[in-house]
Write a protein that holds these residues in place. Structure first.
Motif, PDB file in Angstrom:
ATOM      1  N   TYR A   6      11.754   9.576  37.800  1.00 16.16           N
ATOM      2  CA  TYR A   6      10.181  10.000  38.385  1.00 16.16           C
ATOM      3  C   TYR A   6      10.450  10.984  38.675  1.00 16.16           C
ATOM      4  O   TYR A   6       8.838  11.851  39.161  1.00 16.16           O
ATOM      5  N   GLU A   7      10.562  11.395  39.984  1.00 21.04           N
ATOM      6  CA  GLU A   7      10.055  12.364  40.782  1.00 21.04           C
ATOM      7  C   GLU A   7      10.713  13.955  40.145  1.00 21.04           C
ATOM      8  O   GLU A   7      10.086  14.541  41.018  1.00 21.04           O
ATOM      9  N   CYS A   8      11.181  14.070  39.332  1.00 20.16           N
ATOM     10  CA  CYS A   8      11.465  15.126  38.760  1.00 20.16           C
ATOM     11  C   CYS A   8      10.408  15.428  37.956  1.00 20.16           C
ATOM     12  O   CYS A   8      10.331  16.897  37.277  1.00 20.16           O
ATOM     13  N   HIS A   9      10.218  14.423  36.918  1.00 16.96           N
ATOM     14  CA  HIS A   9       9.429  14.361  35.863  1.00 16.96           C
ATOM     15  C   HIS A   9       7.500  13.954  35.676  1.00 16.96           C
ATOM     16  O   HIS A   9       7.386  14.004  34.596  1.00 16.96           O
ATOM     17  N   HIS A  10       7.277  13.389  37.447  1.00 17.41           N
ATOM     18  CA  HIS A  10       6.503  12.784  37.047  1.00 17.41           C
ATOM     19  C   HIS A  10       5.382  13.463  36.746  1.00 17.41           C
ATOM     20  O   HIS A  10       4.406  13.368  36.226  1.00 17.41           O
ATOM     21  N   GLY A  11       5.433  14.773  36.916  1.00 16.82           N
ATOM     22  CA  GLY A  11       4.324  15.870  37.213  1.00 16.82           C
ATOM     23  C   GLY A  11       3.950  16.164  36.362  1.00 16.82           C
ATOM     24  O   GLY A  11       2.809  16.493  35.500  1.00 16.82           O
ATOM     25  N   ASP A  12       5.283  16.415  35.015  1.00 17.43           N
ATOM     26  CA  ASP A  12       4.950  17.479  34.177  1.00 17.43           C
ATOM     27  C   ASP A  12       4.434  16.483  32.615  1.00 17.43           C
ATOM     28  O   ASP A  12       3.786  16.639  32.177  1.00 17.43           O
ATOM     29  N   VAL A  13       4.909  15.410  32.836  1.00 23.29           N
ATOM     30  CA  VAL A  13       3.826  14.728  31.643  1.00 23.29           C
ATOM     31  C   VAL A  13       2.921  14.030  32.345  1.00 23.29           C
ATOM     32  O   VAL A  13       2.045  14.018  31.486  1.00 23.29           O
ATOM     33  N   TRP A  14       2.380  13.935  33.900  1.00 25.15           N
ATOM     34  CA  TRP A  14       0.472  13.585  34.313  1.00 25.15           C
ATOM     35  C   TRP A  14       0.301  14.709  33.541  1.00 25.15           C
ATOM     36  O   TRP A  14      -0.798  14.349  33.146  1.00 25.15           O
ATOM     37  N   ARG A  15       0.585  16.537  33.676  1.00 25.91           N
ATOM     38  CA  ARG A  15       0.211  17.452  32.995  1.00 25.91           C
ATOM     39  C   ARG A  15       0.248  17.383  31.895  1.00 25.91           C
ATOM     40  O   ARG A  15      -0.814  17.591  30.628  1.00 25.91           O
ATOM     41  N   TYR A  16       1.404  16.506  30.803  1.00 24.98           N
ATOM     42  CA  TYR A  16       1.465  16.449  29.026  1.00 24.98           C
ATOM     43  C   TYR A  16       0.232  15.772  28.615  1.00 24.98           C
ATOM     44  O   TYR A  16      -0.641  15.415  28.269  1.00 24.98           O
ATOM     45  N   VAL A  17      -0.333  14.454  29.672  1.00 22.74           N
ATOM     46  CA  VAL A  17      -0.992  13.131  29.225  1.00 22.74           C
ATOM     47  C   VAL A  17      -2.174  14.203  28.989  1.00 22.74           C
ATOM     48  O   VAL A  17      -3.718  13.755  28.933  1.00 22.74           O
ATOM     49  N   ALA A  18      -2.612  14.937  31.147  1.00 23.01           N
ATOM     50  CA  ALA A  18      -3.725  15.374  31.006  1.00 23.01           C
ATOM     51  C   ALA A  18      -4.724  16.568  30.434  1.00 23.01           C
ATOM     52  O   ALA A  18      -5.438  16.256  29.969  1.00 23.01           O
ATOM     53  N   ARG A  19      -3.568  16.953  29.363  1.00 22.56           N
ATOM     54  CA  ARG A  19      -4.202  18.055  28.166  1.00 22.56           C
ATOM     55  C   ARG A  19      -4.368  17.063  27.029  1.00 22.56           C
ATOM     56  O   ARG A  19      -5.034  17.412  26.437  1.00 22.56           O
ATOM     57  N   ARG A  20      -4.089  16.197  27.385  1.00 20.33           N
ATOM     58  CA  ARG A  20      -4.516  15.319  26.045  1.00 20.33           C
ATOM     59  C   ARG A  20      -5.409  14.100  26.352  1.00 20.33           C
ATOM     60  O   ARG A  20      -6.503  13.187  25.441  1.00 20.33           O
ATOM     61  N   VAL A  21      -6.549  13.770  27.294  1.00 14.56           N
ATOM     62  CA  VAL A  21      -7.182  12.805  27.279  1.00 14.56           C
ATOM     63  C   VAL A  21      -8.084  13.217  28.937  1.00 14.56           C
ATOM     64  O   VAL A  21      -7.347  13.767  29.648  1.00 14.56           O
ATOM     65  N   GLY A  22      -8.788  11.988  28.674  1.00  8.36           N
ATOM     66  CA  GLY A  22      -9.652  12.103  29.656  1.00  8.36           C
ATOM     67  C   GLY A  22      -9.133  12.125  30.928  1.00  8.36           C
ATOM     68  O   GLY A  22      -7.919  10.944  31.779  1.00  8.36           O
ATOM     69  N   ALA A  23      -9.397  12.779  32.662  1.00  9.81           N
ATOM     70  CA  ALA A  23      -8.939  12.598  33.436  1.00  9.81           C
ATOM     71  C   ALA A  23      -9.148  10.759  34.103  1.00  9.81           C
ATOM     72  O   ALA A  23      -7.802  10.692  34.454  1.00  9.81           O
ATOM     73  N   SER A  24      -9.381   9.923  33.539  1.00  9.27           N
ATOM     74  CA  SER A  24      -9.978   9.127  33.899  1.00  9.27           C
ATOM     75  C   SER A  24      -8.545   8.006  33.416  1.00  9.27           C
ATOM     76  O   SER A  24      -7.561   7.033  34.175  1.00  9.27           O
ATOM     77  N   ASP A  25      -8.227   8.092  32.498  1.00  9.87           N
ATOM     78  CA  ASP A  25      -6.852   7.554  31.972  1.00  9.87           C
ATOM     79  C   ASP A  25      -5.376   7.973  32.103  1.00  9.87           C
ATOM     80  O   ASP A  25      -5.293   7.688  31.465  1.00  9.87           O
TER      81      ASP A  25
END
Length: 182
Positions: free
Chosen positions: A12-31
């Motif tokens: 989680y600590e190593c990859h949370h930010g990367d996963v967050w950015r991956y998802v953020a580029r694909r869905v709206g900020a609220s999701d």
């Protein structure tokens, strides 16, 4: 801390930010938060399947599948909304002598209800289950379901601007709620 918790915490600590950015580029900020939470829930449940040394691509794959499920759910909801709007006779019996409530008004009123009220009304109106059957689906006592159904109907009527006459009937200028279990 046991080994599984330690492994997950590191993942989680190593990859949370990367996963967050991956998802953020694909869905709206609220999701984003919900999708990322689902990704790490899958990671926790399948911790033994996370490949050593290539966890991030695996997490991206999980995120892609979670996003696909989210998109499929949204698409099904939109299709259901269109189907409901196209088949008003399935939902509302209209008193044509006194006026018509438009399909859109019903859809908007229904959308304003809580998810719980919507599910209760769907079970009775769309799935055509008896109260006892619908109560079993929700794992509730029949009396509890009956009370919740009555309240859901009342809230739908209120959203539609329909008043009841106290005897379970609606005013003459409003649609019959009979297909909503009323």
């Amino acid at each position: 801390m046991d080994a599984a918790k330690e492994q997950f915490t590191e993942l989680y600590e190593c990859h949370h930010g990367d996963v967050w950015r991956y998802v953020a580029r694909r869905v709206g900020a609220s999701d984003v938060g919900d999708v990322v939470a689902d990704v790490f829930l899958v990671a926790w449940r399948r911790l033994g399947d996370v490949p050593a040394g290539s966890a991030l691509p695996w997490l991206y794959g999980v995120a892609r599948l979670v996003l696909a499920n989210e998109a499929r759910g949204r698409r099904r909801w939109q299709e259901l909304t269109l189907r409901v709007a196209a088949e008003p006779d399935q939902l509302v019996v209209v008193d044509h002598a006194d006026g018509v409530v438009s399909q859109r008004d019903v859809a908007v009123a229904f959308d304003r209800l809580s998810a719980v009220d919507q599910e209760i009304l769907r079970l009775v109106a769309w799935e055509r289950l008896a109260s006892a059957e619908a109560a079993a689906v929700l794992g509730q006592p029949r009396a509890t379901f009956a009370m919740r159904l009555m309240r859901a109907r009342r809230r739908l009527r209120r959203q539609l601007g329909v008043s009841g006459d106290g005897a379970g009937r609606t005013s003459s200028a409003a649609p019959s709620m009979s297909n909503w279990g009323g």
